[in-house]
Design a protein around this motif. Sequence first.
Motif, short mmCIF file in Angstrom:
data_model
loop_
_atom_site.label_atom_id
_atom_site.label_comp_id
_atom_site.label_asym_id
_atom_site.label_seq_id
_atom_site.Cartn_x
_atom_site.Cartn_y
_atom_site.Cartn_z
N LEU A 164 35.17 -79.87 -36.43
CA LEU A 164 35.92 -80.02 -35.18
C LEU A 164 35.35 -81.16 -34.34
CD1 LEU A 164 37.87 -79.17 -32.90
CD2 LEU A 164 36.17 -77.46 -32.21
N GLN A 165 34.03 -81.24 -34.27
CA GLN A 165 33.38 -82.29 -33.50
C GLN A 165 33.71 -83.67 -34.08
OE1 GLN A 165 29.21 -81.31 -33.33
NE2 GLN A 165 29.51 -79.66 -31.85
N ILE A 166 33.82 -83.76 -35.41
CA ILE A 166 34.22 -85.02 -36.04
C ILE A 166 35.62 -85.41 -35.59
CG2 ILE A 166 34.77 -86.15 -38.23
CD1 ILE A 166 32.58 -84.44 -39.53
N GLU A 167 36.55 -84.44 -35.61
CA GLU A 167 37.93 -84.71 -35.20
C GLU A 167 37.99 -85.17 -33.75
OE1 GLU A 167 40.70 -84.80 -37.07
OE2 GLU A 167 39.34 -84.47 -38.75
N GLU B 66 31.29 -81.39 -25.97
CA GLU B 66 30.63 -80.16 -25.50
C GLU B 66 31.55 -79.38 -24.58
OE1 GLU B 66 26.45 -78.82 -23.29
OE2 GLU B 66 27.30 -80.80 -22.91
N ASP B 67 32.25 -80.08 -23.69
CA ASP B 67 33.14 -79.42 -22.73
C ASP B 67 34.36 -78.78 -23.38
OD1 ASP B 67 31.52 -80.13 -20.60
OD2 ASP B 67 32.61 -81.99 -20.16
N ALA B 68 34.84 -79.39 -24.48
CA ALA B 68 36.12 -78.96 -25.05
C ALA B 68 36.02 -78.03 -26.25
CB ALA B 68 36.94 -80.19 -25.43
N SER B 69 34.90 -78.03 -26.95
CA SER B 69 34.82 -77.35 -28.25
C SER B 69 35.16 -75.87 -28.19
CB SER B 69 33.42 -77.54 -28.85
OG SER B 69 33.21 -78.87 -29.23
N GLU B 70 34.52 -75.13 -27.31
CA GLU B 70 34.71 -73.67 -27.30
C GLU B 70 36.15 -73.29 -26.98
OE1 GLU B 70 32.56 -69.60 -25.61
OE2 GLU B 70 31.87 -71.57 -24.93
N SER B 71 36.77 -74.00 -26.03
CA SER B 71 38.15 -73.67 -25.66
C SER B 71 39.11 -73.95 -26.82
CB SER B 71 38.58 -74.47 -24.43
OG SER B 71 38.53 -75.86 -24.68
N ILE B 72 38.84 -75.00 -27.58
CA ILE B 72 39.71 -75.31 -28.73
C ILE B 72 39.52 -74.28 -29.83
CG2 ILE B 72 40.15 -77.01 -30.55
CD1 ILE B 72 39.43 -79.18 -28.51
N LEU B 73 38.29 -73.82 -30.02
CA LEU B 73 38.04 -72.75 -31.00
C LEU B 73 38.82 -71.50 -30.61
CD1 LEU B 73 34.17 -73.09 -31.55
CD2 LEU B 73 35.97 -73.74 -33.15
N ASN B 74 38.80 -71.15 -29.34
CA ASN B 74 39.54 -69.98 -28.86
C ASN B 74 41.04 -70.14 -29.08
OD1 ASN B 74 37.32 -68.45 -28.00
ND2 ASN B 74 37.30 -69.40 -25.98
N GLU C 133 44.52 -79.33 -35.94
CA GLU C 133 45.79 -79.36 -35.19
C GLU C 133 45.55 -78.96 -33.74
OE1 GLU C 133 50.19 -77.20 -35.13
OE2 GLU C 133 48.88 -76.97 -36.88
N ALA C 134 44.74 -77.92 -33.54
CA ALA C 134 44.44 -77.47 -32.17
C ALA C 134 43.71 -78.56 -31.39
CB ALA C 134 43.60 -76.19 -32.21
N ALA C 135 42.78 -79.24 -32.06
CA ALA C 135 42.03 -80.31 -31.41
C ALA C 135 42.93 -81.46 -31.02
CB ALA C 135 40.92 -80.80 -32.34
N LYS C 136 43.79 -81.89 -31.94
CA LYS C 136 44.67 -83.03 -31.67
C LYS C 136 45.66 -82.71 -30.55
CE LYS C 136 47.88 -86.21 -33.94
NZ LYS C 136 48.55 -86.57 -35.23
N ARG D 34 41.75 -74.83 -19.25
CA ARG D 34 43.03 -74.63 -18.53
C ARG D 34 44.20 -74.94 -19.46
NH1 ARG D 34 45.17 -79.25 -14.55
NH2 ARG D 34 47.39 -78.65 -14.54
N ILE D 35 44.13 -76.05 -20.19
CA ILE D 35 45.22 -76.46 -21.08
C ILE D 35 45.39 -75.47 -22.23
CG2 ILE D 35 45.99 -78.26 -22.67
CD1 ILE D 35 46.18 -78.97 -19.69
N THR D 36 44.28 -75.09 -22.84
CA THR D 36 44.38 -74.18 -23.99
C THR D 36 44.84 -72.79 -23.56
OG1 THR D 36 42.00 -73.66 -23.80
CG2 THR D 36 42.63 -75.40 -25.33
N ASP D 37 44.49 -72.37 -22.37
CA ASP D 37 44.97 -71.07 -21.87
C ASP D 37 46.49 -71.07 -21.72
OD1 ASP D 37 42.53 -69.76 -21.73
OD2 ASP D 37 42.15 -70.31 -19.65
N ILE D 38 47.04 -72.17 -21.20
CA ILE D 38 48.49 -72.27 -21.01
C ILE D 38 49.20 -72.29 -22.36
CG2 ILE D 38 50.37 -73.74 -20.15
CD1 ILE D 38 48.28 -74.69 -18.00
#
Length: 377
Positions: free
Chosen positions: A109-112, A124-132, A143-146, A164-168
């Motif tokens: 994911l970090q590579i993407e 660091e700020d985005a990883s956990e929310s994208i995993l969720n 796909e979630a990362a992109k 915020r974005i991933t929650d929506i």
Amino acid sequence: MASKAIGFLNFKFSADLTSFERAMNKAQKKLKKFGKSMQRVGKNMSQNLTMPILALGAVSLKTFADFEQSMLKVKAVSGATGEEFKMLTDLAKKLGSTTMFTASQVADLQIELSKLGFSATQIEDASESILNLAQATDTELGEAAKTTAVALNSFNLEAKESTRITDIMALAASSSAMDMEKFGSVLPKVGATARIAGDSFEEMSAKIQVLADSGMEGSKMGTQLKIIYSKLAKSGLTWDEAMGKIQGSTNKISTASKLFGENAFNAAIILSENTVKLDKYSEANMGAAGTSKKLADIMDSGIGGAMRRMKSQLEGVAIELGQQLIPIFKKVIEKGEKIVKWFTSLSDEQKKSIVKWGLVIAAIGPALIIFGKMAVG
């Protein structure tokens, strides 16, 4: 008299020899039995302890090597400094032990994210929310990362806004006909235009949720909604004014076509007829905080989730064990390299001699075994 004494001594000496021989045979049998027992113990230890330990060590080294290689790719693509690289490595290990995803998957994911232009801090700020998000919506991490990255960039948001974005998106995917594939199609077409038109991500998402509920495809949603935003800006009408005109018209197709053209009148009519639903989705999106984590926890609550967590944790143990074995493995490699260099530096005759003696030595073991069997009978 002397002959009697000698006869007695011969008898006694023979008896003593017989007893001695009997004792020696008994001792030999015990020794042989002990030897076989030791062989069994050695064999069992090799099968039950030595081989599994060696196998565990090999698996751990391979796991760590793969993880290390992925992290080095992160460093190369992101340009992370020494401290940032350590931070990202620790983050991958942490998320790998606390989510359904392994440390290696987090590294991927970090590579993407690095390829999408994220810095080490943004990763660091985005990883956990994208995993969720990926877990909550059953979406591939890439796909979630992109999709998250496109949303952030389209609305000029910082990576710390990713939750915020991933929650929506998680809420939209669970409460309407929207899904991550449709978000992936819509956002590149209309995201930036929606922002320029004055819509928030929550408001734009509500509009595409309404269109998705009508059965419209993702690419068409993005195209038609972009046209609507563009036509509104040129006409000087507000959103509510344009929707009101269509609602009050006796010929909605004609009115919508005049306002937004032949290519977007369909979406305009759908949105004008679902203003209550649109407001409902907008309000829900404003309160979406915590949705992706909540849904991810639900998805992870069954036996399948427990097995995935165990897999992630076991990989974490293997990575840590492999890291501890690296110094020992490096010494073995260094010695092996020295032997290879020494051998390659020899003349052809010396190499032939070594090979010849190697074959002789290799044959000694089987020969001794055969000889031993012949001797035992």
